[in-house]
Design a protein around this motif. Structure first.
Motif, mmCIF file in Angstrom:
data_model
loop_
_atom_site.group_PDB
_atom_site.id
_atom_site.type_symbol
_atom_site.label_atom_id
_atom_site.label_comp_id
_atom_site.label_asym_id
_atom_site.label_seq_id
_atom_site.Cartn_x
_atom_site.Cartn_y
_atom_site.Cartn_z
ATOM 1 N N SER A 8 27.150 23.451 55.988
ATOM 2 C CA SER A 8 27.166 22.733 56.567
ATOM 3 C C SER A 8 26.565 22.920 57.426
ATOM 4 C CB SER A 8 28.635 23.373 57.091
ATOM 5 O OG SER A 8 28.130 24.468 58.033
ATOM 6 N N ALA A 9 25.160 23.206 57.451
ATOM 7 C CA ALA A 9 24.224 23.275 58.552
ATOM 8 C C ALA A 9 24.606 22.970 59.886
ATOM 9 C CB ALA A 9 23.665 22.283 58.301
ATOM 10 N N TYR A 66 28.483 12.035 61.104
ATOM 11 C CA TYR A 66 27.609 10.526 61.960
ATOM 12 C C TYR A 66 27.164 10.229 60.709
ATOM 13 C CZ TYR A 66 32.085 11.272 65.887
ATOM 14 O OH TYR A 66 32.997 11.363 66.263
ATOM 15 N N ARG A 67 27.165 9.551 61.465
ATOM 16 C CA ARG A 67 25.730 9.008 61.084
ATOM 17 C C ARG A 67 24.660 8.562 62.508
ATOM 18 N NH1 ARG A 67 28.972 4.518 58.872
ATOM 19 N NH2 ARG A 67 28.451 3.051 60.323
ATOM 20 N N CYS A 68 23.559 9.144 62.965
ATOM 21 C CA CYS A 68 23.084 9.493 63.843
ATOM 22 C C CYS A 68 21.463 9.009 63.039
ATOM 23 C CB CYS A 68 22.633 11.094 63.789
ATOM 24 S SG CYS A 68 22.427 11.659 63.330
ATOM 25 N N ARG A 69 21.464 8.770 65.199
ATOM 26 C CA ARG A 69 20.026 7.122 64.468
ATOM 27 C C ARG A 69 19.239 7.486 65.557
ATOM 28 N NH1 ARG A 69 18.382 2.256 65.870
ATOM 29 N NH2 ARG A 69 20.536 2.236 67.034
ATOM 30 N N THR A 70 18.205 8.277 65.563
ATOM 31 C CA THR A 70 17.133 8.980 66.923
ATOM 32 C C THR A 70 16.219 7.627 67.513
ATOM 33 O OG1 THR A 70 17.447 10.990 65.810
ATOM 34 C CG2 THR A 70 15.573 10.615 67.830
ATOM 35 N N ILE A 71 15.980 7.485 68.620
ATOM 36 C CA ILE A 71 14.973 6.692 69.193
ATOM 37 C C ILE A 71 14.346 7.692 69.768
ATOM 38 C CG2 ILE A 71 14.980 4.550 70.181
ATOM 39 C CD1 ILE A 71 16.842 3.159 69.143
ATOM 40 N N GLN A 128 18.950 5.905 59.930
ATOM 41 C CA GLN A 128 19.715 6.797 59.858
ATOM 42 C C GLN A 128 19.883 8.268 59.389
ATOM 43 O OE1 GLN A 128 23.091 4.596 58.853
ATOM 44 N NE2 GLN A 128 22.969 3.871 61.248
ATOM 45 N N PHE A 129 19.988 10.068 59.972
ATOM 46 C CA PHE A 129 20.371 10.777 58.794
ATOM 47 C C PHE A 129 22.416 11.169 59.148
ATOM 48 C CE2 PHE A 129 15.920 10.698 59.857
ATOM 49 C CZ PHE A 129 15.025 11.368 59.038
ATOM 50 N N THR A 130 22.151 11.903 58.960
ATOM 51 C CA THR A 130 23.988 13.073 59.162
ATOM 52 C C THR A 130 23.750 13.688 60.190
ATOM 53 O OG1 THR A 130 24.806 12.251 56.890
ATOM 54 C CG2 THR A 130 25.970 13.483 58.583
ATOM 55 N N CYS A 131 24.307 13.542 60.882
ATOM 56 C CA CYS A 131 24.996 14.356 62.332
ATOM 57 C C CYS A 131 26.408 15.003 61.825
ATOM 58 C CB CYS A 131 25.151 14.477 63.283
ATOM 59 S SG CYS A 131 22.844 13.697 63.783
ATOM 60 N N ARG A 132 26.812 16.586 62.541
ATOM 61 C CA ARG A 132 28.355 16.704 62.209
ATOM 62 C C ARG A 132 28.524 17.345 63.442
ATOM 63 N NH1 ARG A 132 28.181 20.183 56.855
ATOM 64 N NH2 ARG A 132 29.026 17.980 56.415
ATOM 65 N N GLN A 180 32.436 22.446 70.809
ATOM 66 C CA GLN A 180 32.448 21.748 69.750
ATOM 67 C C GLN A 180 31.282 21.697 69.624
ATOM 68 O OE1 GLN A 180 33.160 18.067 71.284
ATOM 69 N NE2 GLN A 180 34.618 17.544 68.626
ATOM 70 N N GLY A 181 30.500 22.743 68.463
ATOM 71 C CA GLY A 181 29.184 22.734 67.778
ATOM 72 C C GLY A 181 28.496 20.817 67.076
ATOM 73 N N LEU A 182 27.412 20.602 67.458
ATOM 74 C CA LEU A 182 27.337 19.391 67.175
ATOM 75 C C LEU A 182 24.673 19.737 66.390
ATOM 76 C CD1 LEU A 182 25.992 16.364 69.096
ATOM 77 C CD2 LEU A 182 24.494 17.289 67.695
ATOM 78 N N ALA A 183 25.322 19.015 65.097
ATOM 79 C CA ALA A 183 23.720 19.639 64.621
ATOM 80 C C ALA A 183 23.835 18.530 63.587
ATOM 81 C CB ALA A 183 24.416 20.224 63.358
ATOM 82 N N LYS A 184 22.098 18.077 63.850
ATOM 83 C CA LYS A 184 21.470 16.753 63.161
ATOM 84 C C LYS A 184 21.220 18.162 61.448
ATOM 85 C CE LYS A 184 18.121 13.921 62.650
ATOM 86 N NZ LYS A 184 16.731 13.957 61.767
ATOM 87 N N LEU A 185 22.094 16.549 60.521
ATOM 88 C CA LEU A 185 21.853 18.080 59.034
ATOM 89 C C LEU A 185 20.143 17.854 58.106
ATOM 90 C CD1 LEU A 185 25.478 17.579 57.608
ATOM 91 C CD2 LEU A 185 24.651 19.379 59.590
#
Length: 210
Positions: A13-14, A94-99, A116-120, A128-133
């Protein structure tokens, strides 16, 4: 008394999790802290307090270097005051995009947008935990209630092929602090003011994957 959070990276799950919590004397704390003020380092309190000046300065620097059109195309994502009431973000992928906006030092770019990458986001012992995978730079941390517009993110930065996150509070160069805000229907952003590397502010767009 500040509580240090050991953050482990779960295989597969990272996603961030708190294995145990200890106080500054090394004693185990039975209940996890839900108040971010008990967790944040002194440096990160400053970053959180000065988030807006960091955001405005980064956008100004980017526009001054000729990136105004790219800033404008992002709309609410790169507007400092775009937060809407009700910041709670559902668990899921989530689809996550960094700028990255505003160069941290001379010779660096004032605007860099990544694909875009995947975040969870998932429950983590009362918060809640948040991680960019995936990707070479991966924020991993916890979300805490803050106010009617924001959640506070406190975590660390994973790099390259690392498989385990550092403990928050253990390395100032890896510590990360920011805010999660809702900026539209099913659209959120994570603001990371004054990260240690490359930029004046990182903004991560979060859109549900499903």
């Amino acid at each position: 008394m500040r509580i240090l959070i050991p953050i482990a990276l779960l295989s597969l799950s990272a996603c961030a999790t708190m294995e145990r919590q200890f106080d500054r004397e090394g004693r185990l704390v039975d209940s996890p802290a839900r108040d971010w003020r008990l967790v944040a380092t002194a440096n990160d309190r400053v970053r959180l307090r000065e988030w807006r000046s960091a955001f405005v300065g980064a956008v100004r620097a980017s526009r001054s270097s000729g990136e105004g059109a790219r800033i404008d195309r992002e709309g609410a994502l790169l507007h400092p005051d775009a937060a809407l009431p009700g910041p709670v973000i559902p668990n899921g992928d989530y689809r996550c995009r960094t700028i990255k906006v505003g160069a941290r030092s001379t010779g660096m770019l004032n605007f860099v947008a990544y694909p875009q990458f995947t975040c969870r986001i998932r429950p983590e012992r009362g918060v809640q935990g948040l991680a960019k995978l995936s990707g070479s730079q991966r924020p991993v941390g916890l979300l805490y209630p803050a106010d009617a517009l924001r959640l506070v993110f406190l975590g660390t930065l994973m790099l390259g092929d690392e498989t385990r996150a550092l403990q928050y509070g253990g390395d100032p160069d890896r510590d990360m602090a920011g805010y999660v805000e809702r900026i539209g229907p099913r659209r959120w952003r994570l603001i990371l003011p004054r990260p240690r590397y490359e930029s004046q502010i990182d903004v991560i767009e979060l859109v549900p994957a499903g």
